[in-house]
Design a protein around this motif. Structure first.
Motif, PDB file in Angstrom:
ATOM      1  N   THR A 278      48.379  22.840  17.874  1.00  0.00           N
ATOM      2  CA  THR A 278      49.863  22.966  17.894  1.00  0.00           C
ATOM      3  C   THR A 278      50.251  24.388  17.763  1.00  0.00           C
ATOM      4  OG1 THR A 278      50.050  20.559  17.320  1.00  0.00           O
ATOM      5  CG2 THR A 278      51.967  21.927  17.621  1.00  0.00           C
ATOM      6  N   VAL A 279      51.197  24.870  18.538  1.00  0.00           N
ATOM      7  CA  VAL A 279      51.899  26.276  18.384  1.00  0.00           C
ATOM      8  C   VAL A 279      53.245  26.064  18.363  1.00  0.00           C
ATOM      9  CG1 VAL A 279      50.085  27.550  18.774  1.00  0.00           C
ATOM     10  CG2 VAL A 279      51.488  26.925  20.832  1.00  0.00           C
ATOM     11  N   TRP A 280      54.211  26.476  17.796  1.00  0.00           N
ATOM     12  CA  TRP A 280      55.712  26.373  17.882  1.00  0.00           C
ATOM     13  C   TRP A 280      56.118  27.640  17.606  1.00  0.00           C
ATOM     14  CZ3 TRP A 280      52.719  24.273  14.206  1.00  0.00           C
ATOM     15  CH2 TRP A 280      52.879  24.901  12.632  1.00  0.00           C
ATOM     16  N   VAL A 281      57.746  27.847  18.170  1.00  0.00           N
ATOM     17  CA  VAL A 281      58.503  28.782  18.028  1.00  0.00           C
ATOM     18  C   VAL A 281      60.059  28.385  17.813  1.00  0.00           C
ATOM     19  CG1 VAL A 281      58.758  29.299  20.578  1.00  0.00           C
ATOM     20  CG2 VAL A 281      58.881  31.218  19.051  1.00  0.00           C
ATOM     21  N   ASP A 282      60.816  29.259  17.259  1.00  0.00           N
ATOM     22  CA  ASP A 282      62.388  28.953  17.083  1.00  0.00           C
ATOM     23  C   ASP A 282      62.853  29.837  18.429  1.00  0.00           C
ATOM     24  OD1 ASP A 282      62.174  27.088  15.049  1.00  0.00           O
ATOM     25  OD2 ASP A 282      62.486  28.643  13.764  1.00  0.00           O
ATOM     26  N   VAL A 283      63.727  29.302  18.970  1.00  0.00           N
ATOM     27  CA  VAL A 283      64.216  30.059  20.242  1.00  0.00           C
ATOM     28  C   VAL A 283      65.964  29.986  20.344  1.00  0.00           C
ATOM     29  CG1 VAL A 283      64.417  29.924  22.720  1.00  0.00           C
ATOM     30  CG2 VAL A 283      62.419  29.195  21.631  1.00  0.00           C
ATOM     31  N   ASP A 284      66.215  31.252  20.341  1.00  0.00           N
ATOM     32  CA  ASP A 284      67.911  31.401  20.492  1.00  0.00           C
ATOM     33  C   ASP A 284      68.293  30.858  21.932  1.00  0.00           C
ATOM     34  OD1 ASP A 284      70.478  32.059  20.626  1.00  0.00           O
ATOM     35  OD2 ASP A 284      70.091  34.182  20.084  1.00  0.00           O
ATOM     36  N   ALA A 285      68.799  29.849  21.969  1.00  0.00           N
ATOM     37  CA  ALA A 285      69.217  29.209  23.326  1.00  0.00           C
ATOM     38  C   ALA A 285      70.721  29.477  23.462  1.00  0.00           C
ATOM     39  CB  ALA A 285      68.949  27.780  23.214  1.00  0.00           C
ATOM     40  N   THR A 286      71.466  30.297  22.782  1.00  0.00           N
ATOM     41  CA  THR A 286      72.741  30.564  22.921  1.00  0.00           C
ATOM     42  C   THR A 286      73.107  30.947  24.415  1.00  0.00           C
ATOM     43  OG1 THR A 286      72.786  31.396  20.667  1.00  0.00           O
ATOM     44  CG2 THR A 286      74.653  31.967  22.177  1.00  0.00           C
ATOM     45  N   ALA A 287      72.464  31.780  25.012  1.00  0.00           N
ATOM     46  CA  ALA A 287      72.646  32.336  26.417  1.00  0.00           C
ATOM     47  C   ALA A 287      72.608  31.176  27.068  1.00  0.00           C
ATOM     48  CB  ALA A 287      71.666  33.302  26.983  1.00  0.00           C
ATOM     49  N   LEU A 288      71.639  30.458  27.086  1.00  0.00           N
ATOM     50  CA  LEU A 288      71.315  29.056  28.138  1.00  0.00           C
ATOM     51  C   LEU A 288      72.505  28.116  28.012  1.00  0.00           C
ATOM     52  CD1 LEU A 288      69.892  27.601  30.316  1.00  0.00           C
ATOM     53  CD2 LEU A 288      68.653  26.727  28.150  1.00  0.00           C
ATOM     54  N   VAL A 289      72.929  27.913  26.833  1.00  0.00           N
ATOM     55  CA  VAL A 289      74.067  27.084  26.654  1.00  0.00           C
ATOM     56  C   VAL A 289      75.435  27.533  27.370  1.00  0.00           C
ATOM     57  CG1 VAL A 289      75.658  25.887  24.920  1.00  0.00           C
ATOM     58  CG2 VAL A 289      73.199  26.057  24.539  1.00  0.00           C
ATOM     59  N   GLU A 290      75.463  28.903  27.158  1.00  0.00           N
ATOM     60  CA  GLU A 290      76.815  29.446  27.543  1.00  0.00           C
ATOM     61  C   GLU A 290      76.835  29.563  29.056  1.00  0.00           C
ATOM     62  OE1 GLU A 290      77.002  33.382  25.650  1.00  0.00           O
ATOM     63  OE2 GLU A 290      77.940  32.757  23.720  1.00  0.00           O
ATOM     64  N   MET A 291      75.551  29.811  29.673  1.00  0.00           N
ATOM     65  CA  MET A 291      75.378  29.927  31.004  1.00  0.00           C
ATOM     66  C   MET A 291      75.581  28.299  31.733  1.00  0.00           C
ATOM     67  SD  MET A 291      72.160  30.574  33.443  1.00  0.00           S
ATOM     68  CE  MET A 291      71.363  28.854  33.126  1.00  0.00           C
ATOM     69  N   ARG A 292      75.142  27.577  31.056  1.00  0.00           N
ATOM     70  CA  ARG A 292      75.340  26.130  31.531  1.00  0.00           C
ATOM     71  C   ARG A 292      77.070  25.545  31.290  1.00  0.00           C
ATOM     72  NH1 ARG A 292      76.292  20.904  30.146  1.00  0.00           N
ATOM     73  NH2 ARG A 292      75.657  19.312  31.751  1.00  0.00           N
ATOM     74  N   ALA A 293      77.685  26.164  30.382  1.00  0.00           N
ATOM     75  CA  ALA A 293      78.896  25.814  30.118  1.00  0.00           C
ATOM     76  C   ALA A 293      79.895  26.367  31.261  1.00  0.00           C
ATOM     77  CB  ALA A 293      79.513  26.345  28.690  1.00  0.00           C
ATOM     78  N   GLU A 294      79.532  27.823  31.485  1.00  0.00           N
ATOM     79  CA  GLU A 294      80.134  28.333  32.525  1.00  0.00           C
ATOM     80  C   GLU A 294      80.041  27.794  33.839  1.00  0.00           C
ATOM     81  OE1 GLU A 294      82.575  31.201  34.698  1.00  0.00           O
ATOM     82  OE2 GLU A 294      82.335  30.594  32.482  1.00  0.00           O
ATOM     83  N   LEU A 295      78.684  27.218  34.326  1.00  0.00           N
ATOM     84  CA  LEU A 295      78.657  26.679  35.379  1.00  0.00           C
ATOM     85  C   LEU A 295      79.303  25.314  35.732  1.00  0.00           C
ATOM     86  CD1 LEU A 295      74.801  27.042  35.941  1.00  0.00           C
ATOM     87  CD2 LEU A 295      76.718  28.043  37.366  1.00  0.00           C
TER      88      LEU A 295
END
Length: 482
Positions: A278-295
């Motif tokens: 198993t490998v894992w990573v923390d991700v800054d999803a702010t841009a994705l959330v903002e992009m969907r909100a704009e759409l």
């Protein structure tokens, strides 16, 4: 076996399944049926399906009861050919417990049977799929039936009883010995959440008719009873039973079958055969959330969900790191192979009342985020209704698991055998994050990849995980390149 008799064997309903649980008969002995007419509902380890008849004729014998597990390749139903002489009924015996009171049929019950047949023949004008109106056949049952645990709440002493007239194949309601209902009425009540225990039948001897259920549906304060999930078929423990290890009283025993049985076998096989890492990573999803909100602001009604965008990133990543879209096989001579695929069937974990299932989006690599969103929603709906096909539940090549909906950040996932990897997505929450040297509050999630170490090394797994993470952190640029 007479040449006039056709015996239909329970077929393999997909993916080499060896057994299925008989949920409900849609026909009765004496019914006239057509080719491809649904004759039974069965629950496999993957889905609830209707089994169609390959023959036309008169139903002569039903080889099983509701709640019984049947083996693939064993007789399911015997059908007399069209024009064949009627099969002579055996000596009077107890009728199946699903429709008998344990006493000889009274004139009132006979009248109820006639009332039932009259109403069902009239129909509503809209015959439900798999619940056609009876044809009024007159052949009696050909053999006694055993008790059905699914519908009998107590043991009754069997007494000779006249065979119930055809068309009355239904169910016995606990506490209402004469309340017999048709499959059509049962389904109507089930679909509208109406408890049959609370309905007083208007037919002879208290028979519950279609109009009784319709009246209950139309009544605002009608008692509702959602159907019990398949996983909650709990059998009460024997009175006074004690557990020897803990010294506690045993409250219930739940049979492991259906989806839960399949999940258990699959997870056990995965853990015993796959050397996973198993490998894992923390991700800054702010841009994705903002992009969907704009759409969504621009187009409120058809904006894809976040999981659809992540699914799009996953399919793009699997094209670059194709080792994770494979299957590890041991062939007949004992040698081993890694099987690659020309395409991606993206599975996603869906929690249902029947347990955890994994429907898959076929050829997901060819779909846009909007198309992925529509297919994920469709498959989720059919899976929760128990109507997903074996192909929809058994054809995945990689699984995406959104356990963030349960409010957790990460999971040591078990790979969905025989796949070789699974990507998990945790909840998206506000966390402190360093941006351009400054501390800020960002929308952060955790991605976790479990992979089969036999098909690739950590470098490949990490490369794929980082690719998906980078797409989520810069979704506009990523989608422009796809």
């Amino acid at each position: 076996m007479s040449s006039d008799m056709q015996v239909f064997l329970l077929p393999d309903l997909g993916e080499g399944l060896t057994e299925a649980e008989l949920v409900n008969w849609l026909v009765a002995v004496g019914d006239e049926i057509k080719v491809d007419q649904p004759i039974a509902e069965v629950e496999t380890a993957k889905s609830m399906v209707e089994v169609p008849s390959p023959y036309a004729g008169t139903v002569a014998e039903l080889h099983g009861q509701a709640g019984e597990t049947l083996d693939v390749g064993k007789p399911l139903i015997s059908i007399a050919r069209v024009g064949a002489a009627p099969v002579a009924p055996e000596a009077p015996a107890a009728v199946e417990d699903a429709v008998t009171t344990g006493v000889p049929a009274s004139p009132e019950v006979s009248a109820a049977a006639e009332t039932y047949r009259t109403e069902e023949k009239a129909g509503s004008g809209n015959v439900l799929i798999g619940y056609g109106t009876p044809g009024g056949a007159t052949t009696g049952r050909t053999r006694p039936r055993k008790s059905s645990v699914a519908v009998v709440d107590s043991v009754v002493q069997e007494a000779p009883a006249a065979p119930l007239e055809p068309g009355l194949a239904g169910t016995r309601i606990p506490g209402k010995l004469s309340a017999v209902i048709s499959p059509l009425v049962r389904k109507m009540a089930r679909d509208h959440g109406v408890s049959l225990d609370t309905i007083e039948g208007s037919g002879a001897s208290g028979l519950i008719m279609r109009k009784d259920v319709e009246a209950a549906i139309s009544t605002p304060d009608a008692p509702a009873a959602p159907p019990a999930p398949a996983l909650e078929r709990v059998a009460p423990a024997a009175e006074g039973e004690m557990d020897s290890r803990t010294g506690l009283a045993v409250s219930a025993r739940t049979p492991v079958r259906g989806v839960r049985k399949a999940v258990s076998a699959n997870m056990t096989k995965s853990r015993s055969e796959i050397p996973e890492a198993t490998v894992w990573v923390d991700v800054d999803a702010t841009a994705l959330v903002e992009m969907r909100a704009e759409l969504k602001r621009r187009s409120p009604h058809d904006t894809p969900g976040l999981m659809a965008f992540i699914a799009r990133f996953v399919t793009a990543g699997l094209k670059k790191y194709s080792a994770l879209n494979t299957r590890f096989e041991t062939v007949a001579d004992g040698s081993q192979e890694i099987v690659g695929f020309d395409g991606i069937n993206l599975g996603f974990a869906a929690q249902t009342d029947r347990g955890l299932v994994v429907p898959s989006v076929r050829n997901a690599h060819q779909l846009s985020a909007r198309e992925l969103d529509a297919e994920i929603r469709r498959l989720t709906a059919v899976a929760r209704d128990g109507k997903a096909t074996p192909a929809e539940l058994g054809s995945g090549t990689f699984t995406l698991n959104n356990y963030g909906v349960f409010g957790v950040d990460g999971s040591a996932a078990i790979i969905n055998y025989p796949e070789v990897a699974m990507l998990g997505v945790g909840r998206i929450i506000d966390k402190p994050w360093v941006v351009d040297g400054e501390l800020a509050v960002r929308k952060v999630t955790e991605l976790t990849l479990a992979f089969d170490h036999r098909v690739c090394d950590g470098e490949t797994a990490a490369g794929f995980l980082r690719y998906v993470a980078d797409c989520m952190e810069n979704p506009g640029g990523a989608l422009a390149d796809m």
